[in-house]
Design a protein around this motif. Structure first.
Motif, PDB file in Angstrom:
ATOM      1  N   PRO A 211      -2.309  -7.166  -9.055  1.00  0.00           N
ATOM      2  CA  PRO A 211      -2.466  -8.566  -8.634  1.00  0.00           C
ATOM      3  C   PRO A 211      -1.270  -9.074  -7.829  1.00  0.00           C
ATOM      4  O   PRO A 211      -0.116  -8.842  -8.200  1.00  0.00           O
TER       5      PRO A 211
ATOM      6  N   CYS B   9      -4.674 -12.695  -5.955  1.00  0.00           N
ATOM      7  CA  CYS B   9      -5.198 -13.518  -7.053  1.00  0.00           C
ATOM      8  C   CYS B   9      -5.873 -14.769  -6.489  1.00  0.00           C
ATOM      9  O   CYS B   9      -5.258 -15.511  -5.723  1.00  0.00           O
TER      10      CYS B   9
ATOM     11  N   SER C  30      -1.873  -1.157  -4.380  1.00  0.00           N
ATOM     12  CA  SER C  30      -2.931  -1.954  -3.751  1.00  0.00           C
ATOM     13  C   SER C  30      -3.849  -2.640  -4.762  1.00  0.00           C
ATOM     14  O   SER C  30      -4.523  -3.610  -4.425  1.00  0.00           O
ATOM     15  N   THR C  31      -3.886  -2.168  -6.009  1.00  0.00           N
ATOM     16  CA  THR C  31      -4.771  -2.782  -7.008  1.00  0.00           C
ATOM     17  C   THR C  31      -4.041  -3.778  -7.918  1.00  0.00           C
ATOM     18  O   THR C  31      -4.666  -4.449  -8.728  1.00  0.00           O
TER      19      THR C  31
ATOM     20  N   PRO D 180      -5.928  -2.988   2.038  1.00  0.00           N
ATOM     21  CA  PRO D 180      -6.428  -3.718   0.869  1.00  0.00           C
ATOM     22  C   PRO D 180      -5.320  -4.048  -0.127  1.00  0.00           C
ATOM     23  O   PRO D 180      -4.519  -3.189  -0.488  1.00  0.00           O
ATOM     24  N   ILE D 181      -5.274  -5.306  -0.543  1.00  0.00           N
ATOM     25  CA  ILE D 181      -4.404  -5.715  -1.643  1.00  0.00           C
ATOM     26  C   ILE D 181      -5.182  -6.681  -2.526  1.00  0.00           C
ATOM     27  O   ILE D 181      -6.132  -7.328  -2.076  1.00  0.00           O
ATOM     28  N   ASN D 182      -4.745  -6.809  -3.769  1.00  0.00           N
ATOM     29  CA  ASN D 182      -5.489  -7.546  -4.782  1.00  0.00           C
ATOM     30  C   ASN D 182      -4.928  -8.970  -4.913  1.00  0.00           C
ATOM     31  O   ASN D 182      -4.140  -9.255  -5.816  1.00  0.00           O
TER      32      ASN D 182
ATOM     33  N   ASN E  47       0.824  -1.209   0.000  1.00  0.00           N
ATOM     34  CA  ASN E  47       0.000   0.000   0.000  1.00  0.00           C
ATOM     35  C   ASN E  47       0.858   1.258   0.000  1.00  0.00           C
ATOM     36  O   ASN E  47       0.557   2.224  -0.707  1.00  0.00           O
TER      37      ASN E  47
END
Length: 395
Positions: A315, A365, A312-313, A361-363, A307
């Motif tokens: 993958p 997979c 954060s977006t 928040p993290i993306n 972050n």
């Protein structure tokens, strides 16, 4: 923290020789080739299983282990080398095939990455055998491996907790950039012994079920055995796929002997420096191969660092659900898989993940992703507060 422009006044990264990944290999419970391992991962096949082995633990545990009777070299050579050394030699042999690199050449260096090496010899005793006693020293194994391949350069050993594999790759890159070598063979391995397993159990860090990196219900790590090799070169003629180690950096948070930073700022510093060296921005990173041990504090710290880096977006995956934590081999195994992701345009899912379990928040997979991929960020962190980040790129 210096700005990007300030850093470039001191280091003109663009004037340095490109460092290419010309060949690689993984030897794991999933297979003995990179292609075989990647095929298993694409099909969600994991080496992590419930283990009942009184020689390792008095209670059941989950880990990715080789079969006890598995051999890695021909029968005539197994007498001379320990399991740890066999794994290194086997992996290097596979990686050398069709690589275009002569490992015996004076322009080729060897780096060995491990955390514990032959430490398991202590459990069974060396019975006064001076040869076995020497084998506990990491440099002894490195010299034996170099001698096997008739390489007369002094091999290097890198043992810096769980960032050992990434640090070994980065050191190889620096040696090539300095002009010391044209090629560097970077190999790493670790095997699981009672000594190693009991150490992690003493921290209450070992999960009794398959690990779940970044998940709300994660309980801790699974350990794993394995070896991997990455061959680096400045020779573009043998670089078939245009994969480069574009940037790298290490840092230390000095927080605790076993607990990582609570803010993630120090891993972020390593990430930022690696991206600056790669001459890209955080927006150019297509996916992140995280350390992702499935311990409470490591996953939380990595999420914060990601972050802080403004990613954060992007993958993110962790491969610990497939291999367990292979210690000194982890950074190499996971970097080899990252190279395969760049080649194939596939980002692998994180096994075990379903519900976010970190505060930032993290993306993560959760399914196999496909598309154009050009830059991967590989991260690692370890005991003693060490952190490492690499940018692996496809031209």
């Amino acid at each position: 923290m210096p700005s990007g422009n300030y850093s470039r006044r001191w280091f003109n990264y663009r004037d340095m020789a490109e460092v290419f990944v010309v060949s690689d290999n993984i030897v794991s419970p999933l297979g003995t080739t990179t292609a075989g391992n990647f095929s298993c991962l694409k099909n969600a096949v994991s080496g992590v299983k419930s283990q009942v082995d009184p020689d390792l633990s008095c209670e059941p545990f989950c880990a990715s282990l080789f079969n006890k009777n598995q051999q890695f070299l021909s029968a005539g050579e197994n007498v001379t080398y320990t399991k740890f050394e066999q794994l290194l030699i086997s992996s290097i042999n596979y990686a050398l095939q069709n690589s275009g690199v002569d490992i015996a050449d004076e322009k080729t260096g060897i780096i060995i990455s491990t955390t514990k090496g032959n430490i398991g010899l202590l459990e069974n005793g060396t019975a006064g055998d001076p040869d076995l006693t020497k084998r506990i020293a990491l440099h002894t194994s490195a010299e034996l491996v170099a001698a096997y391949f008739n390489n007369t350069n002094q091999p290097l050993i890198l043992s810096n907790a769980c960032i050992s594999g990434l640090l070994a790759i980065l050191t190889g890159k620096r040696l090539i950039e300095s002009g010391r070598y044209e090629n560097v063979v970077v190999a790493g391995a670790d095997v699981i012994s009672k000594f190693v397993l009991s150490g992690f159990q003493s921290f209450q860090a070992v999960s009794n079920e398959p690990c779940k990196p970044f998940d709300a219900s994660r309980k801790g790590i699974n350990l794993g055995e394995g070896a991997a090799t990455i061959i680096l070169s400045s020779n573009k003629k043998i670089a078939k796929d245009g994969i480069t180690i574009a940037g790298g950096s290490v840092s230390n948070d000095a927080n605790h002997i076993s607990g990582p930073s609570r803010t993630g700022e120090e891993l972020y510093q390593a990430i930022r420096s690696a991206i600056i060296e790669a001459n890209i921005s955080s927006k150019d990173i297509d996916f992140i191969s995280a350390h992702g041990t499935a311990t409470i504090y490591n996953d939380e710290m990595e999420a914060k660092a990601i972050n802080l880096a403004g990613m954060s977006t992007i993958p993110v995956n962790s491969l610990k659900g497939y291999y367990g934590h292979t210690l000194g081999a982890a950074g190499l195994i996971e970097s080899v898989i990252s190279v395969q992701s760049l080649k194939t345009g596939m980002i692998l899912p994180s096994l075990g993940f379903s519900t976010p379990g970190v505060t930032k928040p993290i993306n993560i997979c959760s399914t196999l992703l496909s598309g154009a991929i050009y830059n991967c960020l590989k991260t690692a962190s370890g005991f003693g507060g060490c952190n490492a980040a690499l940018v692996i790129s496809k031209n």
